[in-house]
Scaffold this active site. Structure first.
Site, PDB file in Angstrom:
ATOM      1  N   HIS A  26      34.211  45.437  47.531  1.00 29.65           N
ATOM      2  CA  HIS A  26      33.599  44.252  48.134  1.00 29.65           C
ATOM      3  C   HIS A  26      32.090  44.370  48.059  1.00 29.65           C
ATOM      4  CE1 HIS A  26      32.973  40.914  50.836  1.00 29.65           C
ATOM      5  NE2 HIS A  26      32.105  41.659  51.508  1.00 29.65           N
TER       6      HIS A  26
ATOM      7  N   ILE B  14      36.745  28.007  18.658  1.00 30.74           N
ATOM      8  CA  ILE B  14      35.481  27.932  17.917  1.00 30.74           C
ATOM      9  C   ILE B  14      34.705  26.687  18.329  1.00 30.74           C
ATOM     10  CG2 ILE B  14      34.554  27.478  15.585  1.00 30.74           C
ATOM     11  CD1 ILE B  14      36.493  29.576  14.539  1.00 30.74           C
TER      12      ILE B  14
END
Ligand code: FAD
Ligand code: NAI
Length: 464
Positions: A443, A183
């Site tokens: 790719h 957090i």
């Protein structure tokens, strides 16, 4: 008579209720707040990710688009609009749950649920009406609440928890965060990007709750520091007070008393299970010394017909885990095979760079005396990362030295949270590094870094 009454409509409860509906059970899901979705949708995962995305766009427009040859001038923040967008996303998703309940035959009920006995749940609605639900089984999915810090009282304006830090109506000048966990780092990043000075005070000598892979932690700390977040580590907060809108935080560090002043203070030191006024005493169900409800591998509590899942049981407090447990719990009630492999649950911190992991860290393997090989590959050598102008970070894969089975994977870098999915599946399937290395990866994609790290386990990366 219901087959199942679920208490709590967070990811654990609402998903369990939907699955129960799909399996033909007569099911009700009780939620004390006016909207379904629990912490995650209302004040957790979703609003925080909405602000993380928006603030990242702002930072990119201000500081990084120029690198692409895209010159933008006069970039301005409209905080009100940003917060409104977040609310709209939350609103749409929580409404979606009410629709899903209807579609799957789940009766959604609003009100505070109290367990009266093993087969009875009483619901007190905001309208003062009380409903009594008779049921064969009860599933507790009441979630968690922030842990309070003695000496630091939340006033919900200057001193707040994560919920307050999702709705500051102006950018703080100086935000101090207590706790360098998920957090603290996510919400600290949001407000830093939007212009606040951010200082994080952490009890441990490390960030990320001391749980992260050591190389990941080191790079994360260096990168966040470069971005401007200041860290006070090894520091014990002793108190905080507000005077005329100014907050003073005091802490001890290496035997020295120190203090900081700021205009907002966020406390993010962990969460604890929530079972207040649930009526556990009426069925003789005790929580453990940390307040969690203990369960077996089928999420049965010690009381026959009473089950529990999500943040309220021991284990990581993650939305996808709560969902998974909810599904398995309900499937087991229906004699369908199912289990949760806790070794294969990914964990993601949505900072920039993102941080993601699954399975064991090197430190854990060493401690357990497991022999392993590590393969590491940097995003710097990846074409897609270069095109994105986002090359900080690496993928690290840890595989058993003898069998090559993947035991852990750690990523810090662009889209780490998405990239970890492939490795979580590999861990779930007991896959090897060689399996990943021999699978085709498109790719140019960031996923090629995962493949190269898998090749590196065997000392044969191709592009670095
Ligand atoms: P909860 O979501 O807490 O739901 C429990 C529900 O039960 C609540 O709605 C509550 O009102 C209700 N309830 C409690 N008692 C009663 C009662 N007696 N009667 C009726 N209703 C009751 N996890 C992630 O995986 N990814 C993230 O990106 C992420 N981000 C987060 C960001 C923040 C700021 C926070 C605070 C948490 C985040 N989490 C994240 C954690 C995630 O929100 C929790 O793990 C998840 O919500 C747990 O689900 P749950 O169903 O167990 O409990
Ligand atoms: P956390 O456990 O991640 O981090 C808390 C940090 O506070 C730790 O580093 C701890 O050492 C430190 N701390 C504890 N007491 C302290 C003290 N007195 N002074 C200074 N530091 C102290 O907990 P956090 O960040 O509050 O998050 C709660 C939970 O919510 C997490 O466990 C996580 O599971 C969930 N969450 C998940 C997210 C995600 O999956 N991306 C995002 C946000 C929350």
């Amino acid at each position: 008579m219901y087959d199942l009454v679920v208490i709590g409509a967070g990811p654990g409860g609402y998903i369990a209720a939907i699955r129960a509906g799909q399996l033909g059970m007569k099911v009700a899901c009780v939620e004390r707040y006016p909207t379904f979705g629990g912490t995650c949708l209302n004040v957790g995962c979703i609003p925080s990710k909405a602000l993380l995305e928006s603030s990242e766009r702002f930072e990119e427009a201000r500081h990084h688009l120029g690198d692409h040859g895209v010159d933008v001038e006069g970039v301005k923040l409209d905080l009100e609009k940003m917060l409104h967008r977040k609310e709209e996303i939350v609103g749409g998703l929580v409404q979606g749950i009410a629709f899903l309940f209807e579609k799957n035959g789940v009766e959604g009920i609003h009100g505070w649920a109290t367990i009266k006995d093993r087969n009875t749940v009483e619901v007190n609605g905001d309208d003062g009406e009380t409903k009594t639900l008779e049921t064969k089984r009860i599933l507790i999915a009441t979630g968690s609440k922030p842990i309070p810090l003695p000496g630091v009282e939340l006033d919900k304006e200057r001193i707040v928890d994560s919920t307050g830090a999702l709705e500051f109506d102006e950018v703080p000048e100086h935000l101090v965060v207590i706790g360098a966990g998920v957090i603290g780092l996510e919400l600290g990043s949001v407000w830093r990007r939007l212009g606040a000075k951010v200082t994080v005070i952490e009890y441990l000598p490390k960030i990320l709750g001391g749980r992260a892979d050591k190389d990941v932690e080191r790079l994360a700390k260096r990168t966040f520091s470069k971005q401007g977040i200041e860290f006070e580590l090894d520091a014990k907060v002793t108190g905080a007070s507000v005077d005329d809108g100014e907050v003073t935080v005091t802490f001890e560090q290496k035997g020295e008393e120190k203090s900081l002043t700021c205009d907002r203070l966020l406390v993010g030191i962990g969460r604890r299970p929530f079972t207040e006024n649930l009526g556990l005493e009426n069925i003789g169900l005790e929580t453990n010394d940390r307040g969690f409800i203990e369960v077996d591998e089928h999420y049965k509590t010690s009381v026959d017909g009473v089950y529990a899942v999500g943040d309220v049981i021991p284990g990581p407090m993650l939305a996808h885990l709560a969902e998974h447990e909810g599904v398995v719990c309900v499937e087991r009630m229906n004699d369908i095979a199912g289990h949760v492999n806790y070794e294969a649950v990914p964990d993601v911190v949505y900072t920039h760079p993102e941080i993601a992991s699954v399975g064991k860290t090197e430190e854990e393997l060493k401690e357990a005396g497991v022999e392993y090989r590590a393969g590491k590959f940097s995003f710097k050598a990846n074409g897609r990362a270069r095109a994105l102008n986002d090359t900080e970070g690496f993928v690290k894969i840890l595989a058993d030295k003898e069998t090559d089975q993947i035991l852990g994977a750690h990523i810090i870098g662009p889209r780490a949270g998405d990239l970890i999915a492939e490795l979580a599946v590999a861990v779930e399937f007991h896959g090897s590094a060689e399996d990943i290395a021999r699978s085709s990866h498109a790719h140019p994609t960031l996923a090629e870094v995962v493949k190269e790290a898998a090749l590196a386990v065997d000392g044969r990366p191709l592009n670095g």
